[in-house]
Write an enzyme that holds these catalytic residues in place. Structure first.
Site, PDB file in Angstrom:
ATOM      1  N   CYS A 155      -0.340   4.078   2.301  1.00 24.98           N
ATOM      2  CA  CYS A 155      -0.078   3.842   3.624  1.00 24.98           C
ATOM      3  C   CYS A 155       1.245   3.942   4.065  1.00 24.98           C
ATOM      4  CB  CYS A 155      -0.357   2.306   3.960  1.00 24.98           C
ATOM      5  SG  CYS A 155      -2.149   1.959   3.233  1.00 24.98           S
ATOM      6  N   ASP A 156       2.162   3.395   3.260  1.00 27.05           N
ATOM      7  CA  ASP A 156       3.620   3.453   3.659  1.00 27.05           C
ATOM      8  C   ASP A 156       4.560   4.346   2.780  1.00 27.05           C
ATOM      9  OD1 ASP A 156       2.608   1.561   5.702  1.00 27.05           O
ATOM     10  OD2 ASP A 156       2.828  -0.021   4.214  1.00 27.05           O
ATOM     11  N   CYS A 199       0.921  -1.300   0.032  1.00 26.04           N
ATOM     12  CA  CYS A 199      -0.062  -0.248  -0.111  1.00 26.04           C
ATOM     13  C   CYS A 199       0.933   1.547  -0.118  1.00 26.04           C
ATOM     14  CB  CYS A 199      -0.807  -0.019   1.213  1.00 26.04           C
ATOM     15  SG  CYS A 199      -1.796   1.310   1.394  1.00 26.04           S
TER      16      CYS A 199
END
Ligand SMILES: Cc1cc2nc3c(=O)[nH]c(=O)nc-3n(C[C@H](O)[C@H](O)[C@H](O)COP(=O)(O)OP(=O)(O)OC[C@H]3O[C@@H](n4cnc5c(N)ncnc54)[C@H](O)[C@@H]3O)c2cc1C
Length: 319
Positions: free
Chosen positions: A140-141, A137
């Site tokens: 997300c990261d 992701c």
């Protein structure tokens, strides 16, 4: 065997979508049960740090899941986790669910939130370094890889678009793809090719991940020559597809060709009284915030449905 129990609403899945639905339904004084195959929290508990949930600067996924669980149970929502569904019947007004322990539950409304999982490479080291250098992701990261050199695996639209978006953070992005051409739209290929921070390793695949505390090296095999080389890297993002957890819903509710649950704007499915929310529905962006939003809409629509049903058949509501 426990005796059969009736609920106003049963939610399948206790990730952020299901827990949010549980909070809204039980706060509306509807007798609600969440049935969850895994650990309460869903994919959130795999997330070391969530830094994009509004109102909370940074929190571990495990903590956020526990807060949501506490909120839901405080309003009276019951949760049964680590149990699997043996059979589900959704096409009548009264829905029935049989669990693997033999217990039978009925409900007037069901909200499906079984989530999904990213397709994995399935090579040595992948499980070990998930969340410690391997991510599925970018939203997300990506931020955790600022000024780092990373690899993106895949050759579809997601891989190329996410590779471009990761160049906002990473100093260098190497796309590793198994074929000599991409399965993405032309504009996505053109944008990635024009980006000076992106380079390509074609007709190749990662065969192993190595490191100590976190990921340090990958083995990349050239599929044409068969030769394998070891590369140093700070992180690997894998975008090779997404699998919704809808195997148990085949022929039970309408799914599209990717096996995602088809919903309308109010999260209703093709079946009366059946709603769906979160990562398992047909949609583009899969995040905790979008799951929470879908769960809210599904719960409010189900509440409305239950009130209409109550008006028609008073005995159906078991408050
Ligand atoms: C490693 C990782 C990091 C992430 N980081 C972030 C982040 O930083 N920020 C962000 O916004 N998003 C992040 N995400 C994405 C986010 O976690 C998901 O979008 C979100 O959890 C989806 O919520 P959901 O409730 O739809 O499904 P899930 O979280 O997948 O929960 C579904 C639940 O349903 C259960 N279930 C499945 N099948 C059945 C069945 N047959 N019967 C009963 N129960 C069933 C599962 O066990 C699970 O508990 C991350 C995801 C991963 C994997």
């Amino acid at each position: 065997m426990e005796s059969y129990k009736h609920y106003d609403a049963i939610v399948i899945g206790a990730g952020p979508a299901g827990l949010t639905a549980g909070i809204y339904l039980s706060r509306a004084r509807l007798k609600t049960l969440i049935i969850n195959e895994g650990t309460t929290g869903g994919q959130m508990i795999l997330t070391h740090e969530i830094a994009n949930y509004p109102g909370v600067e940074s929190i571990s996924g495990y903590q956020l899941a526990n807060i949501m669980k506490k909120q839901a149970t405080a309003f009276g929502c019951e949760i049964r986790s680590n149990i699997s569904i043996q059979n589900i019947e959704l096409n009548k007004t009264l829905k029935t669910i049989t669990l693997s322990d033999g217990n039978l539950y009925t409900a007037d409304s069901v909200i499906l939130t079984p989530g999904g999982r990213s397709r994995t490479l399935g090579v040595p080291g992948e499980d070990i370094f998930k969340g410690r250098g391997i991510s599925y992701c970018a939203t997300c990261d990506g931020d955790f890889f600022t000024n780092k050199e990373i690899i993106v695996v895949g050759g579809g639209n997601s891989a190329l678009e996410e590779a471009v978006s990761l160049t906002k953070y990473a100093s260098k992005v190497t796309i590793v793809h198994q074929f000599d051409h991409f399965q993405a739209f032309e504009h996505a290929v053109a944008e990635a090719s024009a980006n000076s921070r992106i380079q390509f390793i074609m007709e190749s695949t990662i065969t192993a991940f190595h490191g100590n505390e976190s990921l340090e090296y990958v083995d990349i095999r050239n599929l044409k020559t068969g030769r394998t080389n070891r590369f140093k890297t700070d992180g690997v993002f894998i975008f090779i597809g997404y699998i919704p957890n809808t195997e148990f819903l085949k022929s039970k509710v309408e799914l599209n060709k990717w096996e995602e649950i088809v919903v309308k704007n109010d999260m209703s499915t093709n079946l009366e009284g059946v709603y769906a929310a979160g990562d398992s529905i047909a949609k583009r962006f899969r995040q905790v915030t979008t799951a929470v939003g879908d769960g809210t809409v599904a719960a409010l629509a189900a509440t409305n449905y239950l009130h209409e049903l109550k008006a028609k058949h008073k005995h159906f509501i078991t408050v």
